[in-house]
Write an enzyme that holds these catalytic residues in place. Structure first.
Site, PDB file in Angstrom:
ATOM      1  N   THR A  52      68.959  29.471  34.300  1.00  0.00           N
ATOM      2  CA  THR A  52      70.060  30.189  34.939  1.00  0.00           C
ATOM      3  C   THR A  52      69.967  30.079  36.460  1.00  0.00           C
ATOM      4  O   THR A  52      70.983  29.899  37.135  1.00  0.00           O
ATOM      5  CB  THR A  52      70.050  31.680  34.502  1.00  0.00           C
ATOM      6  OG1 THR A  52      70.197  31.723  33.089  1.00  0.00           O
ATOM      7  CG2 THR A  52      71.190  32.449  35.154  1.00  0.00           C
ATOM      8  N   GLY A  58      79.668  28.249  38.762  1.00  0.00           N
ATOM      9  CA  GLY A  58      80.260  29.581  38.676  1.00  0.00           C
ATOM     10  C   GLY A  58      80.360  30.073  37.258  1.00  0.00           C
ATOM     11  O   GLY A  58      79.683  29.568  36.369  1.00  0.00           O
ATOM     12  N   ARG A 288      82.708  16.438  31.267  1.00  0.00           N
ATOM     13  CA  ARG A 288      81.396  15.857  31.581  1.00  0.00           C
ATOM     14  C   ARG A 288      81.117  14.638  30.705  1.00  0.00           C
ATOM     15  O   ARG A 288      80.560  13.643  31.165  1.00  0.00           O
ATOM     16  CB  ARG A 288      80.309  16.906  31.373  1.00  0.00           C
ATOM     17  CG  ARG A 288      80.395  17.973  32.424  1.00  0.00           C
ATOM     18  CD  ARG A 288      79.409  19.081  32.238  1.00  0.00           C
ATOM     19  NE  ARG A 288      79.483  19.955  33.394  1.00  0.00           N
ATOM     20  CZ  ARG A 288      78.712  21.000  33.586  1.00  0.00           C
ATOM     21  NH1 ARG A 288      77.797  21.314  32.702  1.00  0.00           N
ATOM     22  NH2 ARG A 288      78.837  21.734  34.670  1.00  0.00           N
ATOM     23  N   HIS A 391      71.096  17.591  30.455  1.00  0.00           N
ATOM     24  CA  HIS A 391      71.396  18.831  31.161  1.00  0.00           C
ATOM     25  C   HIS A 391      71.449  20.069  30.283  1.00  0.00           C
ATOM     26  O   HIS A 391      70.960  21.127  30.647  1.00  0.00           O
ATOM     27  CB  HIS A 391      72.731  18.659  31.881  1.00  0.00           C
ATOM     28  CG  HIS A 391      73.146  19.853  32.671  1.00  0.00           C
ATOM     29  ND1 HIS A 391      72.300  20.476  33.558  1.00  0.00           N
ATOM     30  CD2 HIS A 391      74.298  20.555  32.704  1.00  0.00           C
ATOM     31  CE1 HIS A 391      72.926  21.496  34.112  1.00  0.00           C
ATOM     32  NE2 HIS A 391      74.128  21.578  33.595  1.00  0.00           N
ATOM     33  N   GLU A 421      71.967  29.952  25.841  1.00  0.00           N
ATOM     34  CA  GLU A 421      71.874  28.548  25.439  1.00  0.00           C
ATOM     35  C   GLU A 421      71.147  28.362  24.111  1.00  0.00           C
ATOM     36  O   GLU A 421      71.354  27.362  23.413  1.00  0.00           O
ATOM     37  CB  GLU A 421      71.189  27.724  26.546  1.00  0.00           C
ATOM     38  CG  GLU A 421      71.310  26.223  26.309  1.00  0.00           C
ATOM     39  CD  GLU A 421      70.758  25.396  27.463  1.00  0.00           C
ATOM     40  OE1 GLU A 421      70.470  25.965  28.539  1.00  0.00           O
ATOM     41  OE2 GLU A 421      70.629  24.166  27.291  1.00  0.00           O
ATOM     42  N   ARG A 431      79.993  20.898  26.752  1.00  0.00           N
ATOM     43  CA  ARG A 431      80.142  22.190  27.435  1.00  0.00           C
ATOM     44  C   ARG A 431      80.900  22.009  28.744  1.00  0.00           C
ATOM     45  O   ARG A 431      80.607  21.109  29.525  1.00  0.00           O
ATOM     46  CB  ARG A 431      78.785  22.821  27.733  1.00  0.00           C
ATOM     47  CG  ARG A 431      78.943  24.154  28.439  1.00  0.00           C
ATOM     48  CD  ARG A 431      77.631  24.819  28.675  1.00  0.00           C
ATOM     49  NE  ARG A 431      76.790  24.098  29.599  1.00  0.00           N
ATOM     50  CZ  ARG A 431      76.925  24.121  30.925  1.00  0.00           C
ATOM     51  NH1 ARG A 431      77.911  24.805  31.489  1.00  0.00           N
ATOM     52  NH2 ARG A 431      76.082  23.460  31.696  1.00  0.00           N
ATOM     53  N   GLY A 434      80.726  26.006  34.061  1.00  0.00           N
ATOM     54  CA  GLY A 434      81.118  27.403  34.274  1.00  0.00           C
ATOM     55  C   GLY A 434      81.109  28.220  32.991  1.00  0.00           C
ATOM     56  O   GLY A 434      81.183  29.446  33.031  1.00  0.00           O
TER      57      GLY A 434
HETATM   58  P1  ADP Z   1      69.987  31.413  29.302  1.00  0.00           P
HETATM   59  O1  ADP Z   1      70.806  30.686  30.328  1.00  0.00           O
HETATM   60  O2  ADP Z   1      70.466  31.209  27.910  1.00  0.00           O
HETATM   61  O3  ADP Z   1      69.739  32.835  29.668  1.00  0.00           O
HETATM   62  P2  ADP Z   1      67.583  30.353  30.579  1.00  0.00           P
HETATM   63  O4  ADP Z   1      67.125  28.956  30.438  1.00  0.00           O
HETATM   64  O5  ADP Z   1      68.185  30.757  31.865  1.00  0.00           O
HETATM   65  O6  ADP Z   1      68.547  30.668  29.332  1.00  0.00           O
HETATM   66  O7  ADP Z   1      66.360  31.341  30.303  1.00  0.00           O
HETATM   67  C1  ADP Z   1      65.549  31.248  29.166  1.00  0.00           C
HETATM   68  C2  ADP Z   1      64.160  31.765  29.519  1.00  0.00           C
HETATM   69  O8  ADP Z   1      63.377  31.951  28.334  1.00  0.00           O
HETATM   70  C3  ADP Z   1      63.388  30.806  30.398  1.00  0.00           C
HETATM   71  O9  ADP Z   1      62.946  31.469  31.556  1.00  0.00           O
HETATM   72  C4  ADP Z   1      62.215  30.375  29.502  1.00  0.00           C
HETATM   73  O10 ADP Z   1      61.045  30.066  30.233  1.00  0.00           O
HETATM   74  C5  ADP Z   1      62.053  31.585  28.611  1.00  0.00           C
HETATM   75  N1  ADP Z   1      61.351  31.280  27.354  1.00  0.00           N
HETATM   76  C6  ADP Z   1      61.532  30.199  26.564  1.00  0.00           C
HETATM   77  N2  ADP Z   1      60.695  30.233  25.500  1.00  0.00           N
HETATM   78  C7  ADP Z   1      59.970  31.390  25.586  1.00  0.00           C
HETATM   79  C8  ADP Z   1      58.929  31.989  24.805  1.00  0.00           C
HETATM   80  N3  ADP Z   1      58.450  31.410  23.690  1.00  0.00           N
HETATM   81  N4  ADP Z   1      58.411  33.164  25.205  1.00  0.00           N
HETATM   82  C9  ADP Z   1      58.859  33.761  26.345  1.00  0.00           C
HETATM   83  N5  ADP Z   1      59.830  33.224  27.142  1.00  0.00           N
HETATM   84  C10 ADP Z   1      60.385  32.062  26.779  1.00  0.00           C
END
Ligand code: ADP
Length: 457
Positions: A52, A58, A288, A391, A421, A431, A434
């Site tokens: 994120t 946006g 995309r 991505h 995600e 996707r 935004g």
């Molecule tokens: P979204 O956009 O769907 O919120 P993000 O990629 O921004 O997803 O955030 C997902 C978060 O979850 C990341 O910071 C990642 O490191 C964390 N994560 C993934 N697997 C695990 C896990 N097994 N235990 C704890 N945190 C995790």
């Protein structure tokens, strides 16, 4: 600066365990807390915010007060239809309906939490300005995470970093807790878990399994995006959907060891793409998927984004791209052409033709219809070399519109919710820019609410 909670404060029971500290995790935690629950957020990395924090363009939403302030009359139907067409009509329609009809409420909710997305831009595949962003024009991801963390701190919601969840515990098919690793193995009991673990854009094993053709591409993802949530859910019987649908982003600068995503807003505000001959070759604001294909068809050379000072002033992230050395500059188009090694007469002609298209609002060459508010005439002029990179993973855990995770028989797994995600289906085969930030807030809120309902019923 936000400080993660000291491990000594970890308890062995919470109302709800939220796995992941990106947009979806933080939003669902705040929502659950505001309904009176005591959530905990577990993050495996030492950096909070996940992918994120890397989002730049946006947050899409239709029929918002912000759009009306800008005299833009939009509709849920248009948002739905444009996303559906952009997703190859493969989108899960139950999720898409909920998503398009709750974006405006999510914008209101953010505004109530002092998170103001008062400016608008447009991304590829959309016909209307519905990509909301802060009026500072700062990249949305960092802004959103920073602001959400203020509420996590204010409410004293515990957020532990460096804790990796390794198992979901169940009894008779119902969630009862999680197992996790810090320097040792720990167990936490809970009746509800929200998977907010993000995708697998940096997960070589899952990519090898589902899309081995993409293994040689770079990724824009943070190293923790390894699809843990999908594996955790699958182990207890969850269904995975659309796993082979992986988005390759068309404009990623990758001439340095780090792959930097150059946000769609650069094109949305008016940049064009040219090939090594200095010629345009695509509607830059097509989806995309289509822009990526057009760049791939150039034969591996990548392409250049071309823009001017005026466009640059509309996208704050460009200051950062320049700061880290990704931007080439010329006082005029000829000088820029020399900088990037393309034929200067051809590039000048391309820019001239493009400016004429902006003037008449008619792009007879590639039928671009959006991102034509400003021409490319205000020096200095700039170029960024880009090529596609992995991505975003559209596939993931099957959920219904209540964010409840489904098993292979489409039955709800009691106590397990997923948002962001990690969940699959909303975006179909492509996707729209935004829509990922929007997904984290819309479904993050929904997860917080549905956990509350589940625990109270
Ligand atoms: P979204 O956009 O769907 O919120 P993000 O990629 O921004 O997803 O955030 C997902 C978060 O979850 C990341 O910071 C990642 O490191 C964390 N994560 C993934 N697997 C695990 C896990 N097994 N235990 C704890 N945190 C995790």
């Amino acid at each position: 600066m936000f400080e993660a909670t000291d491990l000594k404060q970890l308890k062995n029971h919470y109302d709800v365990v939220i796995i992941g500290s990106g947009g979806a995790g933080l939003t669902s935690a705040i929502q659950a807390y505001e309904l009176g629950l005591s959530p905990v957020i577990l993050e495996k990395m030492d950096k909070i915010g996940g992918n994120t924090t890397r989002a730049s363009s946006g947050m899409n939403a239709a029929e918002t007060f912000v759009q009306l302030n800008h005299k833009i009359v939009d509709s849920f139907e248009d948002f739905y239809n444009e996303t559906f067409i952009g997703g190859g009509k493969m989108n899960n329609q139950e999720l898409l309906k909920f998503f398009t009809e709750h974006g405006a409420l999510a914008i209101d909710w953010l505004a109530q939490h002092d998170i103001k997305l008062d400016d608008l831009t447009i991304t590829g595949g959309m016909k209307t300005m519905r990509t909301h962003r802060p009026s500072s024009l700062a990249p949305i991801g960092g802004y959103l995470v920073t602001e959400l963390l203020k509420y996590i701190a204010k409410y004293q919601i515990p957020l532990f970093d460096n804790i990796k969840v390794t198992d979901l515990l169940t009894d008779k098919g119902q969630i009862t807790g999680v197992k996790a690793l810090t320097d040792q193995e720990i167990m936490i009991t809970t009746d509800a878990v929200v998977l907010a673990t993000g995708g697998f854009g940096a997960g070589k094993d899952l990519l090898a399994e589902y899309r081995s053709d993409l293994l040689n591409l770079r990724t824009t993802n943070q190293p923790g995006a390894t699809g843990d949530g999908l594996k955790l859910a699958k182990k207890i019987g969850a269904k995975l959907v659309d796993m082979d649908q992986v988005q390759v982003h068309p404009t990623v600068q990758q001439d340095t060891p780090h792959a930097f995503l150059i946000g769609e807003a650069v094109r949305g505000e008016g940049a064009i793409l040219v090939n090594n001959d200095g010629k345009r070759f695509v509607n830059e604001l097509d989806t995309r998927k289509n822009v990526t294909k057009a760049i791939d068809d150039l034969g591996g050379t990548g392409a250049y984004l071309i823009f001017d000072r005026d466009i640059r002033s509309r996208v704050k992230a460009i200051e950062f791209y320049d700061h880290v050395g990704l931007v080439k500059t010329g006082q005029n188009v000829e000088e820029l052409a020399q900088e990037i090694g393309v034929d200067s007469q051809i590039l000048q002609q391309t820019v001239y033709d493009w400016n004429a298209a902006v003037e008449t609002q008619k792009d007879s060459k590639f039928n671009r219809t959006t991102g034509m508010e400003r021409n490319i005439s205000d020096g200095p002029f700039y170029a960024i070399h880009i090529a596609p990179a992995v991505h975003y993973t559209m596939g993931g855990v099957a959920i219904n519109h209540k964010t409840q995770v489904l098993n292979e028989d489409n039955q709800v797994i009691k106590g397990l919710f997923a948002a962001g995600e990690v969940a699959g289906g909303l975006h179909g085969n492509n996707r729209i820019g935004g829509n990922s930030i929007a997904e984290t807030v819309v479904f993050g809120r929904q997860a917080g609410q549905q956990v509350y309902k589940y625990l109270k019923d």
